[in-house]
Design a protein around this motif. Structure first.
Motif, short mmCIF file in Angstrom:
data_model
loop_
_atom_site.label_atom_id
_atom_site.label_comp_id
_atom_site.label_asym_id
_atom_site.label_seq_id
_atom_site.Cartn_x
_atom_site.Cartn_y
_atom_site.Cartn_z
N MET A 72 5.14 13.05 10.05
CA MET A 72 5.37 13.26 11.48
C MET A 72 6.81 12.92 11.86
SD MET A 72 1.82 11.78 13.10
CE MET A 72 2.22 10.08 12.69
N GLY A 73 7.65 12.75 10.85
CA GLY A 73 9.05 12.47 11.14
C GLY A 73 9.36 10.99 11.37
N LEU A 74 8.41 10.11 11.03
CA LEU A 74 8.63 8.68 11.34
C LEU A 74 9.77 8.08 10.50
CD1 LEU A 74 7.83 6.25 13.00
CD2 LEU A 74 6.07 5.74 11.32
N ALA A 75 9.82 8.38 9.20
CA ALA A 75 10.89 7.83 8.36
C ALA A 75 12.24 8.30 8.89
CB ALA A 75 10.70 8.26 6.91
N SER A 76 12.33 9.58 9.23
CA SER A 76 13.59 10.12 9.75
C SER A 76 13.96 9.42 11.05
CB SER A 76 13.46 11.62 9.99
OG SER A 76 13.10 12.27 8.80
N ARG A 77 12.98 9.23 11.88
CA ARG A 77 13.21 8.61 13.18
C ARG A 77 13.66 7.15 13.02
NH1 ARG A 77 10.89 8.97 18.36
NH2 ARG A 77 12.50 8.01 19.64
N ARG A 121 0.82 -1.21 0.00
CA ARG A 121 0.00 0.00 0.00
C ARG A 121 0.85 1.27 0.00
NH1 ARG A 121 -1.01 -2.43 5.24
NH2 ARG A 121 -0.31 -1.01 6.87
N CYS A 122 2.18 1.13 -0.10
CA CYS A 122 3.07 2.30 -0.11
C CYS A 122 3.61 2.56 -1.51
CB CYS A 122 4.21 2.11 0.88
SG CYS A 122 3.73 2.39 2.59
N LYS A 123 2.74 2.98 -2.42
CA LYS A 123 3.19 3.32 -3.77
C LYS A 123 4.15 4.49 -3.68
CE LYS A 123 0.23 0.33 -5.40
NZ LYS A 123 0.61 -0.83 -4.61
N PRO A 124 5.19 4.62 -4.48
CA PRO A 124 5.48 3.81 -5.66
C PRO A 124 6.49 2.68 -5.39
CG PRO A 124 6.88 5.74 -5.65
CD PRO A 124 6.11 5.76 -4.37
N ASN A 153 13.74 14.17 -0.08
CA ASN A 153 13.73 15.04 1.11
C ASN A 153 14.06 14.25 2.38
OD1 ASN A 153 13.18 17.27 -0.38
ND2 ASN A 153 10.98 17.27 -0.01
N THR A 154 13.62 12.99 2.43
CA THR A 154 13.91 12.16 3.60
C THR A 154 15.41 11.95 3.75
OG1 THR A 154 11.77 11.05 3.49
CG2 THR A 154 13.53 9.87 4.64
N PHE A 155 16.09 11.69 2.63
CA PHE A 155 17.53 11.43 2.73
C PHE A 155 18.34 12.73 2.82
CE2 PHE A 155 15.93 7.29 1.64
CZ PHE A 155 16.66 6.50 2.52
N ASN A 211 10.67 10.92 -7.00
CA ASN A 211 10.22 10.63 -5.63
C ASN A 211 10.73 11.70 -4.66
OD1 ASN A 211 9.38 9.61 -3.17
ND2 ASN A 211 9.78 7.48 -3.75
N GLU A 212 10.00 12.83 -4.69
CA GLU A 212 10.44 13.99 -3.91
C GLU A 212 10.47 13.69 -2.41
OE1 GLU A 212 9.05 18.61 -3.28
OE2 GLU A 212 7.95 17.34 -4.68
N ALA A 213 9.48 12.94 -1.93
CA ALA A 213 9.43 12.63 -0.49
C ALA A 213 10.68 11.85 -0.08
CB ALA A 213 8.17 11.82 -0.17
N SER A 214 11.11 10.95 -0.96
CA SER A 214 12.29 10.15 -0.67
C SER A 214 13.56 11.02 -0.68
CB SER A 214 12.39 9.01 -1.68
OG SER A 214 13.38 8.12 -1.29
N VAL A 220 12.14 2.14 2.22
CA VAL A 220 11.59 2.83 3.39
C VAL A 220 10.09 2.95 3.15
CG1 VAL A 220 11.61 4.90 4.82
CG2 VAL A 220 13.69 4.22 3.62
N ALA A 221 9.29 2.50 4.11
CA ALA A 221 7.83 2.57 3.95
C ALA A 221 7.20 3.07 5.24
CB ALA A 221 7.28 1.18 3.61
N VAL A 222 6.32 4.06 5.09
CA VAL A 222 5.54 4.56 6.23
C VAL A 222 4.08 4.54 5.80
CG1 VAL A 222 5.02 6.60 7.63
CG2 VAL A 222 7.40 5.98 7.19
N ASP A 223 3.25 3.93 6.63
CA ASP A 223 1.82 3.87 6.33
C ASP A 223 1.27 5.29 6.19
OD1 ASP A 223 -0.68 2.09 6.32
OD2 ASP A 223 -1.20 3.67 7.74
#
Ligand SMILES: CC(C)(COP(=O)(O)OP(=O)(O)OC[C@H]1O[C@@H](n2cnc3c(N)ncnc32)[C@H](O)[C@@H]1OP(=O)(O)O)[C@@H](O)C(=O)NCCC(=O)NCCS
Length: 180
Positions: free
Chosen positions: A100-105, A38-41, A134-136, A129-132, A91-94
């Motif tokens: 909320m910073g979960l991937a970073s945490r 459920r974590c596209k892409p 930004n996470t890194f 994948n902009e979110a990715s 890396v997958a966050v529901d």
């Protein structure tokens, strides 16, 4: 730009959101499979692959659990020829726990758990994948380490045109200690 690679300690002890960060176990494999689905892409792998991540690669992976449910997962492994380098596979966050910073945490908690013998992190990201990205980028800032990227797997040469190109992202060197 100069980077201070002196020993860095990240505070990962205080969690106010009732989320448990832990090594995955083999019985998490099917829940991880559903989360990735459920974590596209993200590419969906076989459940067997997720079972291996949760067993053979448990030490270099992390699960985030809330009320008994897996809401976050990172699969990783040490590069076989460079054991001081953690390769972050997925890396997958529901969706219910994003922003909320979960991937970073999860990333900092995993690095903290692995301790000082990890000096570099590799991952691969598609251009869109902009979110990715930004996470890194955030992780590199937290680690006060340089981030460099280059081509890893090319759409035509490696994927036969069936998948967007994946850039190799290299963060490091950094120096992290376990927190007592
Ligand atoms: C990418 C993903 C893991 C981020 O999880 P998250 O817990 O929401 O991320 P965080 O809250 O820790 O945010 C980390 C950084 O990325 C940024 N970010 C997160 N989601 C973003 C989005 N959709 N668009 C742009 N930036 C985003 C945050 O603002 C933060 O940067 P900042 O600290 O400089 O503000 C999550 O959106 C996801 O599972 N997506 C689907 C799977 C995927 O694409 N995984 C790629 C591997 S990272």
């Amino acid at each position: 730009m100069d980077y201070d690679t002196s020993i860095l300690t990240i505070d990962t002890n205080t969690d106010q959101s009732n989320i448990l960060f832990r090594e995955p176990k083999d019985t998490d494999g099917s829940a991880v499979f559903e989360l990735i689905n459920r974590c596209k892409p993200l590419d969906v792998n076989s459940m067997y692959c997720n079972l291996l991540q949760c067993s053979h690669f448990a030490q270099t992976s992390i699960a985030a659990e809330r009320s008994g449910e897996i809401i976050g997962f990172i699969s990783g492994y040490r590069l076989p020829q460079q054991p001081d380098t953690l390769f972050v596979w997925q890396v997958a966050v529901d969706a219910s726990a994003r922003g909320m910073g979960l991937a970073s945490r999860m990333l900092t908690t995993l690095l903290q758990r692995l301790g000082g013998d990890i000096r570099h992190l590799h991952t691969s990201i598609t251009a869109s994948n902009e979110a990715s990205w930004n996470t890194f980028r955030r992780l590199a800032e937290t680690l006060n380490a340089p981030l460099n990227s280059s081509m890893m797997f090319d759409r035509e040469r490696h994927f036969g045109g069936a998948h967007d190109s994946e850039s190799l992202v290299h963060i490091g060197p950094f120096n992290i200690t376990s927190q007592e």
